[in-house]
Scaffold this motif. Structure first.
Motif, PDB file in Angstrom:
ATOM      1  N   ASP A   1       0.803  -1.227   0.000  1.00  0.00           N
ATOM      2  CA  ASP A   1       0.000   0.000   0.000  1.00  0.00           C
ATOM      3  C   ASP A   1       0.833   1.272   0.000  1.00  0.00           C
ATOM      4  O   ASP A   1       0.522   2.227  -0.702  1.00  0.00           O
ATOM      5  CB  ASP A   1      -0.932   0.018   1.217  1.00  0.00           C
ATOM      6  CG  ASP A   1      -2.252  -0.688   0.951  1.00  0.00           C
ATOM      7  OD1 ASP A   1      -2.510  -1.044  -0.218  1.00  0.00           O
ATOM      8  OD2 ASP A   1      -3.012  -0.895   1.914  1.00  0.00           O
ATOM      9  N   TYR A   2       1.863   1.323   0.843  1.00  0.00           N
ATOM     10  CA  TYR A   2       2.640   2.551   1.013  1.00  0.00           C
ATOM     11  C   TYR A   2       4.136   2.337   0.780  1.00  0.00           C
ATOM     12  O   TYR A   2       4.822   3.238   0.324  1.00  0.00           O
ATOM     13  CB  TYR A   2       2.428   3.122   2.419  1.00  0.00           C
ATOM     14  CG  TYR A   2       0.989   3.465   2.708  1.00  0.00           C
ATOM     15  CD1 TYR A   2       0.433   4.674   2.286  1.00  0.00           C
ATOM     16  CD2 TYR A   2       0.160   2.562   3.380  1.00  0.00           C
ATOM     17  CE1 TYR A   2      -0.891   4.984   2.537  1.00  0.00           C
ATOM     18  CE2 TYR A   2      -1.171   2.862   3.633  1.00  0.00           C
ATOM     19  CZ  TYR A   2      -1.692   4.066   3.211  1.00  0.00           C
ATOM     20  OH  TYR A   2      -3.001   4.358   3.451  1.00  0.00           O
ATOM     21  N   GLY A   3       4.661   1.175   1.139  1.00  0.00           N
ATOM     22  CA  GLY A   3       6.069   0.886   0.916  1.00  0.00           C
ATOM     23  C   GLY A   3       6.980   1.379   2.010  1.00  0.00           C
ATOM     24  O   GLY A   3       7.806   0.627   2.543  1.00  0.00           O
ATOM     25  N   TYR A   4       6.833   2.638   2.412  1.00  0.00           N
ATOM     26  CA  TYR A   4       7.768   3.219   3.380  1.00  0.00           C
ATOM     27  C   TYR A   4       7.619   2.654   4.789  1.00  0.00           C
ATOM     28  O   TYR A   4       8.457   2.916   5.655  1.00  0.00           O
ATOM     29  CB  TYR A   4       7.651   4.748   3.407  1.00  0.00           C
ATOM     30  CG  TYR A   4       6.266   5.304   3.662  1.00  0.00           C
ATOM     31  CD1 TYR A   4       5.621   5.147   4.880  1.00  0.00           C
ATOM     32  CD2 TYR A   4       5.604   6.033   2.672  1.00  0.00           C
ATOM     33  CE1 TYR A   4       4.363   5.671   5.110  1.00  0.00           C
ATOM     34  CE2 TYR A   4       4.346   6.571   2.887  1.00  0.00           C
ATOM     35  CZ  TYR A   4       3.739   6.392   4.112  1.00  0.00           C
ATOM     36  OH  TYR A   4       2.483   6.926   4.339  1.00  0.00           O
ATOM     37  N   ASN A   5       6.565   1.892   5.037  1.00  0.00           N
ATOM     38  CA  ASN A   5       6.401   1.274   6.359  1.00  0.00           C
ATOM     39  C   ASN A   5       6.995  -0.138   6.433  1.00  0.00           C
ATOM     40  O   ASN A   5       6.846  -0.816   7.452  1.00  0.00           O
ATOM     41  CB  ASN A   5       4.913   1.200   6.726  1.00  0.00           C
ATOM     42  CG  ASN A   5       4.345   2.563   7.055  1.00  0.00           C
ATOM     43  OD1 ASN A   5       5.026   3.414   7.596  1.00  0.00           O
ATOM     44  ND2 ASN A   5       3.078   2.775   6.720  1.00  0.00           N
ATOM     45  N   ILE A   6       7.653  -0.592   5.369  1.00  0.00           N
ATOM     46  CA  ILE A   6       8.168  -1.962   5.295  1.00  0.00           C
ATOM     47  C   ILE A   6       9.683  -1.968   5.426  1.00  0.00           C
ATOM     48  O   ILE A   6      10.378  -1.182   4.763  1.00  0.00           O
ATOM     49  CB  ILE A   6       7.766  -2.622   3.965  1.00  0.00           C
ATOM     50  CG1 ILE A   6       6.236  -2.668   3.818  1.00  0.00           C
ATOM     51  CG2 ILE A   6       8.353  -4.027   3.855  1.00  0.00           C
ATOM     52  CD1 ILE A   6       5.767  -3.114   2.447  1.00  0.00           C
ATOM     53  N   THR A   7      10.199  -2.856   6.258  1.00  0.00           N
ATOM     54  CA  THR A   7      11.633  -3.106   6.356  1.00  0.00           C
ATOM     55  C   THR A   7      11.888  -4.565   6.006  1.00  0.00           C
ATOM     56  O   THR A   7      11.239  -5.469   6.550  1.00  0.00           O
ATOM     57  CB  THR A   7      12.160  -2.820   7.774  1.00  0.00           C
ATOM     58  OG1 THR A   7      11.941  -1.442   8.086  1.00  0.00           O
ATOM     59  CG2 THR A   7      13.649  -3.127   7.884  1.00  0.00           C
ATOM     60  N   ILE A   8      12.836  -4.805   5.101  1.00  0.00           N
ATOM     61  CA  ILE A   8      13.207  -6.152   4.674  1.00  0.00           C
ATOM     62  C   ILE A   8      14.689  -6.344   4.960  1.00  0.00           C
ATOM     63  O   ILE A   8      15.522  -5.534   4.535  1.00  0.00           O
ATOM     64  CB  ILE A   8      12.914  -6.367   3.177  1.00  0.00           C
ATOM     65  CG1 ILE A   8      11.425  -6.158   2.888  1.00  0.00           C
ATOM     66  CG2 ILE A   8      13.352  -7.760   2.735  1.00  0.00           C
ATOM     67  CD1 ILE A   8      11.059  -6.218   1.420  1.00  0.00           C
ATOM     68  N   GLY A   9      15.026  -7.407   5.686  1.00  0.00           N
ATOM     69  CA  GLY A   9      16.397  -7.638   6.104  1.00  0.00           C
ATOM     70  C   GLY A   9      17.266  -8.255   5.025  1.00  0.00           C
ATOM     71  O   GLY A   9      16.924  -8.272   3.837  1.00  0.00           O
TER      72      GLY A   9
END
Length: 237
Positions: free
Chosen positions: A119-127
């Motif tokens: 939906d927004y992208g900026y709320n996701i962190t991928i290790g």
């Protein structure tokens, strides 16, 4: 009438719960509210525009994976990372939220199969060293953390938002409420799993669906239940 126009009407109406939320939005934007974990109106103008921006970025990445488009691996990686960029303002800075979300991060050696949708992208962190299968959907109104060395199977859905629990719901006119999702390192999220708001998946887990999962366990079923434990190097508890 478009969603954007409909959202503008919502904030001008006066009855009931919508009115109380709209009154608060004169002090705090709906983006401020959702990032603080409070009820918010998802068809607020700023949030709609941010979802549109993210949707275009997802479309560009997904289209780039078509072999006939002859897009290089480097360009595909750039397009994928662009999904998660924080853009300070999608419209006038005098109208925008006073609070910017946390910066997203995408680690090295991340493998993603299209289509990928969020939906927004900026709320996701991928290790680091994460693999994400085809058809992944992340509704990231709140923070989503996918830690190092996780395997996300095909058609996995991660939801951070839902309508409030109760008998009275207002559909597209009503509020939603969200909570973060955390997937700790070394987890395998099986194909078709749905992870709901406020869930934490413990380190080293193998997951089928639905609940908080303790470290180094195997959980499956619908709803999921823990069926056994495993030591870090493969022996059973």
């Amino acid at each position: 009438m478009s969603m954007l126009g409909h959202a503008t009407i919502l904030l001008g109406k006066s009855p009931d719960k919508t009115s109380r939320l709209a009154h608060r939005s004169r002090q705090l934007s709906q983006k401020d509210e959702v990032l603080a974990g409070r009820p918010y109106l998802p068809f607020d103008r700023e949030l709609v525009l941010e979802r549109e921006r993210c949707g275009k970025a997802c479309w560009r990445f997904n289209s780039s994976t078509n072999p006939s488009n002859c897009v290089s691996l480097e360009e595909r990686a750039r397009l994928f990372r662009d999904i998660f960029e924080t853009h300070e303002h999608v419209f006038s800075s005098t109208e925008a939220s006073s609070v910017l979300p946390w910066r997203s991060r995408v680690g090295d050696n991340v493998v993603v199969k299209s289509p990928f949708t969020c939906d927004y992208g900026y709320n996701i962190t991928i290790g680091q060293d994460v693999q994400i299968g085809t058809g992944c959907i992340i509704l990231d109104a709140c923070e989503v953390k996918i830690s190092d060395r996780c395997n996300i199977g095909p058609n996995v859905s991660i939801y951070t938002t839902s309508p409030p629990v109760g008998f009275e719901r207002l559909g597209s006119k009503g509020p939603s409420i969200g909570a973060k999702v955390t997937i700790d390192p070394d987890c395998w999220i099986g194909g078709g799993v749905t992870i709901l708001p406020s869930r934490r998946i413990g380190q080293g887990s193998t997951v089928g669906a639905g609940l908080d999962v303790p470290p180094y366990t195997v959980a499956c079923g619908n709803p999921a239940r823990v069926i056994k434990g495993v030591y870090p190097h493969g022996s059973r508890l």
